[in-house]
Design a protein around this motif. Sequence first.
Motif, PDB file in Angstrom:
ATOM      1  N   LEU A 111       0.807  -1.218   0.000  1.00 62.12           N
ATOM      2  CA  LEU A 111       0.000   0.000   0.000  1.00 62.12           C
ATOM      3  C   LEU A 111       0.843   1.272   0.000  1.00 62.12           C
ATOM      4  O   LEU A 111       0.323   2.360  -0.226  1.00 62.12           O
ATOM      5  N   SER A 112       2.147   1.127   0.243  1.00 65.99           N
ATOM      6  CA  SER A 112       3.022   2.302   0.257  1.00 65.99           C
ATOM      7  C   SER A 112       3.193   2.841  -1.162  1.00 65.99           C
ATOM      8  O   SER A 112       2.899   2.163  -2.147  1.00 65.99           O
ATOM      9  N   ARG A 113       3.677   4.042  -1.259  1.00 67.84           N
ATOM     10  CA  ARG A 113       3.879   4.670  -2.576  1.00 67.84           C
ATOM     11  C   ARG A 113       4.799   3.829  -3.450  1.00 67.84           C
ATOM     12  O   ARG A 113       4.526   3.590  -4.616  1.00 67.84           O
ATOM     13  N   GLU A 114       5.896   3.372  -2.881  1.00 66.14           N
ATOM     14  CA  GLU A 114       6.853   2.566  -3.638  1.00 66.14           C
ATOM     15  C   GLU A 114       6.284   1.182  -3.964  1.00 66.14           C
ATOM     16  O   GLU A 114       6.432   0.681  -5.071  1.00 66.14           O
ATOM     17  N   GLY A 115       5.638   0.572  -3.002  1.00 69.25           N
ATOM     18  CA  GLY A 115       5.146  -0.795  -3.161  1.00 69.25           C
ATOM     19  C   GLY A 115       3.986  -0.935  -4.130  1.00 69.25           C
ATOM     20  O   GLY A 115       3.807  -1.984  -4.738  1.00 69.25           O
ATOM     21  N   ARG A 116       3.209   0.114  -4.275  1.00 62.35           N
ATOM     22  CA  ARG A 116       2.043   0.011  -5.169  1.00 62.35           C
ATOM     23  C   ARG A 116       2.370   0.403  -6.604  1.00 62.35           C
ATOM     24  O   ARG A 116       1.548   0.230  -7.498  1.00 62.35           O
ATOM     25  N   PHE A 117       3.585   0.907  -6.838  1.00 62.87           N
ATOM     26  CA  PHE A 117       3.962   1.323  -8.183  1.00 62.87           C
ATOM     27  C   PHE A 117       3.929   0.122  -9.136  1.00 62.87           C
ATOM     28  O   PHE A 117       4.461  -0.935  -8.845  1.00 62.87           O
ATOM     29  N   GLY A 118       3.276   0.298 -10.261  1.00 60.58           N
ATOM     30  CA  GLY A 118       3.237  -0.728 -11.280  1.00 60.58           C
ATOM     31  C   GLY A 118       2.041  -1.658 -11.211  1.00 60.58           C
ATOM     32  O   GLY A 118       1.842  -2.473 -12.099  1.00 60.58           O
ATOM     33  N   TRP A 119       1.252  -1.561 -10.150  1.00 65.77           N
ATOM     34  CA  TRP A 119       0.079  -2.421 -10.035  1.00 65.77           C
ATOM     35  C   TRP A 119      -1.169  -1.664 -10.501  1.00 65.77           C
ATOM     36  O   TRP A 119      -1.290  -0.478 -10.246  1.00 65.77           O
ATOM     37  N   PRO A 120      -2.100  -2.354 -11.118  1.00 64.79           N
ATOM     38  CA  PRO A 120      -3.387  -1.711 -11.415  1.00 64.79           C
ATOM     39  C   PRO A 120      -4.151  -1.472 -10.106  1.00 64.79           C
ATOM     40  O   PRO A 120      -3.914  -2.163  -9.103  1.00 64.79           O
TER      41      PRO A 120
END
Length: 153
Positions: free
Chosen positions: A112-121
């Motif tokens: 859910l973090s900014r970095e962790g959610r990058f690239g997911w729809p």
Amino acid sequence: MTRHRTAWGLGLSGLIPFIACLVVAFLGPTAWQVTAVYAFVYYAAVILSFLGGAHWGAVLQRTDKARMPGDIRRLALAMLPSLIAWPSLMLSPVMGIWVLMVGFVLIWIYDLSREGRFGWPKWYLLLRSVLTVVVVLAHAGMVLRLGESAWGF
């Protein structure tokens, strides 16, 4: 069927072993209950490791050559679920379940973090949230099944 619907179907069906093991741990014959607890822990370890691998895929699937800030960190953090899951198998079932539950929560927070959610729809984060809530509740149910001493106080 779209990828989105397929992923939802497969993700939700991935909850079946958690729920089945939990039901058998409560209601099955004694010998099955013991097996169900261990099966639950082993399956949870496999799934937690899988979640780390998904982040490797998120970084490596990009076709652009530009390195995104956090790629190296994301690849390194993607190893943590496996490094949490594997040792949990060497602990008592109660401690293993606690460690795995914390691992699921930590990878969810990262997702859910900014970095962790990058690239997911966007739909993926909803799917991950639904699955994680059910998995964490199943872990809590298994801790409850193992008794009051399983809470550590």
